[in-house]
Write a protein that holds these residues in place. Structure first.
Motif: not given
Length: 325
Positions: A152-153, A264, A281, A284-285, A287-289, A291
């Motif tokens: 992720g970010e 990262n 999944d 992943g939710k 990881t995407k959120a 920061t």
């Protein structure tokens, strides 16, 4: 635990791996035993053990993973293991199912494990390119029964900061700007900064920064930051998840030429026991959120406010609507 020069540490650490494991008397980690803390979940989909290293950020990440997996229907628990040299073999064996990791560091750790520490030092696989680093990691991890989930970010890697006044005076936003400014800088850091390629030598070679010396006050310590605030030093080495820079009047300079490797945050799982798409999944939710700023704030709450990792993880996940309240 300092993350500074984690890459070098990952390679060097492999040399001591056999001795470390022998010192543990060959004990293995058993799921749902010895040090596992329950994090909830119905358990309808089975049980999972999330591994954490023994520093704040890893414990917070492990709680985030366990709680989002619990919300997805797994019985998830967290077990803390001293270091990567011990928990990574347990991940391969399936004694641990999921671990929050740092792309470049785990890539170089496996590089050293597979190819030997000396060869890994000569031929590193990690770089400042996150996608290339993750691709290299996958090549090393897959044959060992590990599955690497997307990064992720959020990133935790070495970072350099100056005072806001120094930045304004010299028109600095990036490390390239600092090199162009021709300003002389003394770095508040660990004494190893003098020889580590990601510290003084890299700043000189990559950015042309005029480094006049190292003030060995440690990496991101209050003493290091205070020395820069007081003007005794001009640059401090810390990490991207340092949440208290502003209280010292300091600001990060962007590593615009990507001197630092791409550390990262990403989940690494045992492919056999935790390689399902359902688990990917759920994680992943998060990881995407997540920061870098989020991670810094979560660390701050634990270290400065003495909050429990499980509590800050729960509050964060609920605030982002990632788990049910």
């Amino acid at each position: 635990m300092s993350k500074t020069s984690r890459i070098a540490g990952a390679v060097i650490g492999m040399v001591a791996l056999a001795g470390s494991l022998a010192a543990c008397g060959g004990d293995s980690l058993e799921k749902d035993k010895g040090g596992s803390a329950p994090s909830g979940g119905s358990g309808k989909k089975g049980s999972l053990v999330v591994g954490a290293a023994s520093f704040t950020e890893s414990k917070v990440l492990a709680e985030l993973y366990a709680q989002i997996l619990g919300d997805a229907g797994y019985s998830a628990s967290v077990t803390t293991v001293a270091n990567r040299e011990l928990y990574e073999p347990s991940l391969e064996k399936g004694e641990i199912d999921v671990v929050p990791e740092y792309a470049a560091t785990i890539a170089e750790f496996l590089n050293a494990k597979v190819n030997g520490a000396k060869e890994a030092e000569k031929k590193p696989v990690a770089s400042g390119d996150a996608a290339a680093t993750v691709a290299a990691l996958e090549k090393l991890a897959t044959p060992r029964g590990l599955k690497v989930l997307p990064a992720g970010e959020a990133v935790d890697q070495n970072a350099f900061a100056v005072t806001k006044e120094f930045a304004t005076e010299n028109k600095l936003r990036t490390l390239s700007d600092l090199g162009r400014s021709k300003a002389e800088v003394k770095i508040a850091a660990g004494d190893e900064c003098e020889v580590r390629p990601f510290c003084a030598p890299g700043l000189k070679k990559t950015y042309g920064i005029d480094v006049t010396g190292i003030d060995p006050k440690g990496v991101g310590t209050p003493q290091s930051k205070q020395a820069v605030k007081d003007g005794k030093d001009q640059l401090v080495l810390t990490t991207t998840t340092d949440a208290v820079l502003d209280s010292y009047g300091l600001v990060f300079l962007e590593d615009d030429k990507k001197l630092q490797n791409a550390d990262n945050v990403l989940p690494v799982v045992n492919a056999k026991d935790a390689g399902s798409q359902d688990i990917a999944d759920a994680l992943g939710k998060l990881t995407k959120a997540l920061t870098t700023e989020d991670l810094a704030e979560l660390n701050r709450k634990v270290d400065a406010e003495r909050a429990k990792p499980a509590d800050v993880a729960k509050d964060y996940l609920q605030s982002k609507s990632l788990i049910k309240k």
